[in-house]
Write a protein that holds these residues in place. Structure first.
Motif, PDB file in Angstrom:
ATOM      1  N   THR A 164       0.857  -1.171  -0.037  1.00 12.18           N
ATOM      2  CA  THR A 164       0.003  -0.106   0.049  1.00 12.18           C
ATOM      3  C   THR A 164       1.003   1.187  -0.090  1.00 12.18           C
ATOM      4  O   THR A 164       2.050   1.151   0.086  1.00 12.18           O
TER       5      THR A 164
ATOM      6  N   ASN B 115       1.527   4.721   2.044  1.00 10.82           N
ATOM      7  CA  ASN B 115       1.538   5.492   3.307  1.00 10.82           C
ATOM      8  C   ASN B 115       1.816   6.873   3.271  1.00 10.82           C
ATOM      9  O   ASN B 115       3.135   7.149   2.925  1.00 10.82           O
TER      10      ASN B 115
ATOM     11  N   TYR C 273       2.081   8.817   6.144  1.00 10.62           N
ATOM     12  CA  TYR C 273       2.365   9.232   7.137  1.00 10.62           C
ATOM     13  C   TYR C 273       4.017   8.986   7.665  1.00 10.62           C
ATOM     14  O   TYR C 273       4.344   8.391   8.340  1.00 10.62           O
TER      15      TYR C 273
ATOM     16  N   THR D 150       0.742   6.145  14.797  1.00 10.45           N
ATOM     17  CA  THR D 150       0.109   6.171  13.669  1.00 10.45           C
ATOM     18  C   THR D 150      -0.570   4.836  13.340  1.00 10.45           C
ATOM     19  O   THR D 150       0.358   3.955  13.064  1.00 10.45           O
ATOM     20  N   PHE D 151      -1.902   4.626  12.857  1.00  9.29           N
ATOM     21  CA  PHE D 151      -2.242   3.524  12.517  1.00  9.29           C
ATOM     22  C   PHE D 151      -3.088   3.596  11.536  1.00  9.29           C
ATOM     23  O   PHE D 151      -3.772   4.715  11.141  1.00  9.29           O
ATOM     24  N   GLU D 152      -2.919   2.658  10.369  1.00  7.81           N
ATOM     25  CA  GLU D 152      -3.580   2.776   9.166  1.00  7.81           C
ATOM     26  C   GLU D 152      -4.242   1.320   8.801  1.00  7.81           C
ATOM     27  O   GLU D 152      -3.207   0.376   8.610  1.00  7.81           O
ATOM     28  N   GLN D 153      -5.423   1.232   8.831  1.00  2.41           N
ATOM     29  CA  GLN D 153      -5.946  -0.133   8.612  1.00  2.41           C
ATOM     30  C   GLN D 153      -5.319  -1.227   9.453  1.00  2.41           C
ATOM     31  O   GLN D 153      -5.346  -2.195   9.099  1.00  2.41           O
ATOM     32  N   ALA D 154      -5.378  -0.473  10.957  1.00  6.04           N
ATOM     33  CA  ALA D 154      -4.639  -1.630  11.785  1.00  6.04           C
ATOM     34  C   ALA D 154      -5.774  -2.428  12.653  1.00  6.04           C
ATOM     35  O   ALA D 154      -7.034  -1.678  12.864  1.00  6.04           O
TER      36      ALA D 154
ATOM     37  N   ALA E  63     -10.584  -2.294  11.115  1.00  4.27           N
ATOM     38  CA  ALA E  63      -9.443  -1.791  10.379  1.00  4.27           C
ATOM     39  C   ALA E  63      -9.518  -0.071  10.684  1.00  4.27           C
ATOM     40  O   ALA E  63     -10.240   0.416  10.148  1.00  4.27           O
TER      41      ALA E  63
ATOM     42  N   THR F  38      -7.838   3.552  11.305  1.00  3.81           N
ATOM     43  CA  THR F  38      -6.915   4.413  10.902  1.00  3.81           C
ATOM     44  C   THR F  38      -7.028   5.742  11.523  1.00  3.81           C
ATOM     45  O   THR F  38      -8.126   6.369  11.902  1.00  3.81           O
ATOM     46  N   GLY F  39      -5.886   6.189  12.125  1.00  5.91           N
ATOM     47  CA  GLY F  39      -5.678   7.287  13.156  1.00  5.91           C
ATOM     48  C   GLY F  39      -4.404   7.639  13.590  1.00  5.91           C
ATOM     49  O   GLY F  39      -3.542   6.644  13.490  1.00  5.91           O
ATOM     50  N   THR F  40      -4.214   8.630  14.403  1.00  8.26           N
ATOM     51  CA  THR F  40      -3.001   9.121  15.186  1.00  8.26           C
ATOM     52  C   THR F  40      -3.458   9.203  16.621  1.00  8.26           C
ATOM     53  O   THR F  40      -4.183   9.940  17.054  1.00  8.26           O
TER      54      THR F  40
END
Length: 318
Positions: A232, A234, A236, A247-251, A278, A280-282
């Motif tokens: 993918t 990213n 960030y 930082t999370f992306e589709q975690a 999934a 996504t955020g910080t």
């Protein structure tokens, strides 16, 4: 008839009594020959009873015994040999230990604890930022390949050296670069290894299989157990070198909770199997654990999940 023993009357009385008792059974010539020899070899009674002569005789016998039993070779003392051995043996042992150590390259080991981040400068002047609960190992003097072992998460800023490739061994994945910056996440507790490129280009491989060649903002996730590969983009990456934000992306939820346990001395328990989410955020680790869970509860509302605090260090998800 005159007794054959009459001419031996000068013998001691006790010998005459013995001879009279044993001569009858022997032939006459044999008896006389034997008696002549005995007379020649037998001392008088007075001589037998002389204490001084008896003592001298005993001394001669004892000296003869000693002469026959004395060792024929020269006896050498072992003490000088033992003293030399006491000096040489420890030196040989110490030399063997030093030789063995000389064959083993010196290792450098760096580690971080819960909530701790650390910057490390490697022997080739490359910089590494270790994330919480991570470990990095390498030799003190690199060879043809600059190889390091990572357990956990770290951001690398590698000094460019085309003649000496830089390889990060993270679990079953090897990340090979010449000079670039990138993030590697390889916690044994997580199902996937993640590689995110900040600058330059890296090659990611599993054993002899090349999984991909990544460019800036490319993110690769590889599940060694299933062989699943995800590539993918990213965005960030700007603050990767010294970022403090999570930082999370589709975690997935377990991945997020595990990361929080790396940054806070807390433990999360899932009362039921985690739903497939999934997120996504910080998140900002400068916030308290309670504040972080309040933020997560907002994100989890649509999944009918809530994090509840049980104690100062224990939280439950239900």
């Amino acid at each position: 008839m005159k007794s054959p023993l009459s001419r031996f009357n000068h013998l001691p009385a006790h010998l005459l009594r013995y001879l009279r008792g044993h001569s009858a059974a022997r032939p006459q010539p044999q008896v006389e020959h034997w008696l002549d020899e005995l007379v020649a070899a037998t001392p008088d009674d007075d001589e037998l009873l002389d204490p001084e002569q008896e003592a001298q005789r005993r001394a001669r016998i004892l000296e003869g015994v000693r002469a026959r039993t004395r060792p024929s070779g020269r006896v050498l003392s072992l003490w000088p040999t033992l003293r030399v051995a006491a000096v040489i043996v420890p030196l040989l042992v110490a030399g063997a230990v030093l030789w063995h150590r000389g064959q083993q390259p010196e290792l450098l080991h760096y580690a971080t604890g819960v909530g701790e981040q650390r910057e490390v400068v490697l022997p080739d002047s490359s910089h590494v930022w270790l994330r919480p609960r991570s470990e990095l190992t390498c030799v003190a003097s690199f060879g043809a390949v600059r190889r390091v072992q990572l357990r956990g998460e770290a951001f690398f800023s590698v000094t460019k050296d085309p003649a000496h490739p830089f390889v990060v061994q993270a679990g079953e994945v090897a990340v090979k670069v010449l000079g670039t910056s990138f993030l590697v996440q390889a916690y044994p507790q997580l199902p996937a290894t993640t590689v995110l490129v900040h600058t330059g280009r890296v090659q990611v491989a599993h054993q002899q299989r090349v999984l991909g060649v990544l460019h800036p903002h490319d993110q690769l996730q590889y599940h060694a157990r299933t062989g699943q590969l995800t590539l993918t983009s990213n965005n960030y990456t700007a603050a990767l070198p010294t970022r403090q934000l999570l930082t999370f992306e589709q975690a997935s939820l377990p991945d997020i909770l595990f990361q929080l346990e790396n940054y806070y001395p807390v433990h999360f328990t899932l009362r039921r199997p985690a739903p497939t989410v999934a997120l996504t955020g910080t998140l900002d680790p400068s916030l308290s654990a309670d504040q972080i869970t309040d933020v997560l509860n907002v994100l989890l509302q649509r999944h009918q999940l809530r994090i509840t605090k049980l104690s100062a260090t224990a939280y439950q998800v239900e």
